[in-house]
Design an enzyme around this catalytic site. Sequence first.
Site, short mmCIF file in Angstrom:
data_model
loop_
_atom_site.label_atom_id
_atom_site.label_comp_id
_atom_site.label_asym_id
_atom_site.label_seq_id
_atom_site.Cartn_x
_atom_site.Cartn_y
_atom_site.Cartn_z
N GLU A 184 0.87 -1.17 0.00
CA GLU A 184 0.00 0.00 0.00
C GLU A 184 0.91 1.22 0.00
OE1 GLU A 184 -2.23 2.78 2.98
OE2 GLU A 184 -2.62 0.67 3.43
N CYS A 221 -3.67 7.39 5.55
CA CYS A 221 -3.55 7.01 4.13
C CYS A 221 -4.83 7.30 3.37
CB CYS A 221 -3.16 5.54 4.00
SG CYS A 221 -4.14 4.43 5.01
#
Length: 447
Positions: A184, A221
């Site tokens: 990620e 995020c």
Amino acid sequence: EEDLVSTAMAETHLAKPRLQGELQRTVNQTKLFAELIRNGSWVNAIIDTSNDERQSPKPDIRQMQIPLGVVGVFGASNFPFAYSVAGGDSISALAAGCPVVYKLNPGHPETSKKVAAIMANVTAEFDLPKGVFTMLQGQDYDTGNKLVTHPLIKAVGFTGSFKGGKALYDAAVKRDEPIPFYAEMGSVNPVFILPQMLKQKTAELAEALVTSNQASLGQFCTNPGVMVMQKSEEQKHFGDHFNELLRKNSSGKMLAKNISNNYIKGIEELKKMGAVEIGTGTGEKGELYSTPEMLGTDANAVLNNPALLHEVFGPGSLHVAAQNKEQLLNVASHLEGQLTVTVWATDDDMKDYGELLDIIVQKAGRIIFNGVPTGVEVTAAMVHGGPFPATTDSRSTSVGTNAIYRFTRPVCFQNFPDHLLPAALQNNNPLNIYRNVNGDYTMNSIQ
């Protein structure tokens, strides 16, 4: 709990309530995977029974998921508990039956060591095999590269920057035995606010999005870093109110010096590319400190220079004004892969902008309707992933029970006697999810 939270506060500068909530989330996601293991359905047992009466006899074929092997895990700097030593990557790999080698994150080493000690106590208490969990303390790039390229490592979970993730991914796929590398690597999490909704809830939307954008100094995020609207009086009022609220937010210490420096550099790069400063927060200046920023540009600039839509990790936002519907849809079409895309709209908006949903479903792992992207619920249905460059594999998620399948592979057994089959595939096991009956599939109940 107090010791872990206070240690994490000192190392990350994150607020106590935030860390307390994150620690509870870590416990809850561990319990979720424990329940998944007890349930047993995660093995996805599939049974196709034989048919000897067919002209070409059909064999008995049974499939299930098995663990890949040793998994390397790189934790995140912004989640010292939930994406760290005992975080989602580690727990989902362990739940699959994979030993874990965790590389300590340099942003919170003492917190990591304390959690690793708890992990060691648990493995000893339950007499688990030695080496089922190991932590590497090397903090340089070479340590990470050696972990990814070690022949015993069969998969890797990573959360961090695009630069670091892509370099390690390249190393993983260039091995003599390439391995899956689930990284990620960030996202701007764009928000599209459509005209009717903007007209109805101008102030409310500004308040919700400022709160989301400034949570933990923008160090999520899923931070909404780009907001796209059509030019209008309401769009101007939204910007004015957003700016007014932003000015009430003060600067603060970010997770680490390099993160703060990269944020400041990223904001300056946006300005060099033509983004205009609309408003800033207030507060102390100095090492580690970063100030909230609100920048503006128009859709033409974005379409001519897609680099304006690159992530700047921190408490900043870029507000993009489109001339019309066509231009707004064009911005959506030019997006790179994202973790999330959010749409604020009324029913009438969606009748007029139905194409938008068709576009963004190809761009992100999670689509939010009339909400904010921050706050990732840990459930079976959650997708925390997305097309490249948000992640290196858009088929996977790093949050929720489906995260386990990053670290498993299917295997089938053909014409085995029942007593030699794994328990999940035996005839009387309640975890046989599908059974072929006269060519039709029926679902067995899972006890």
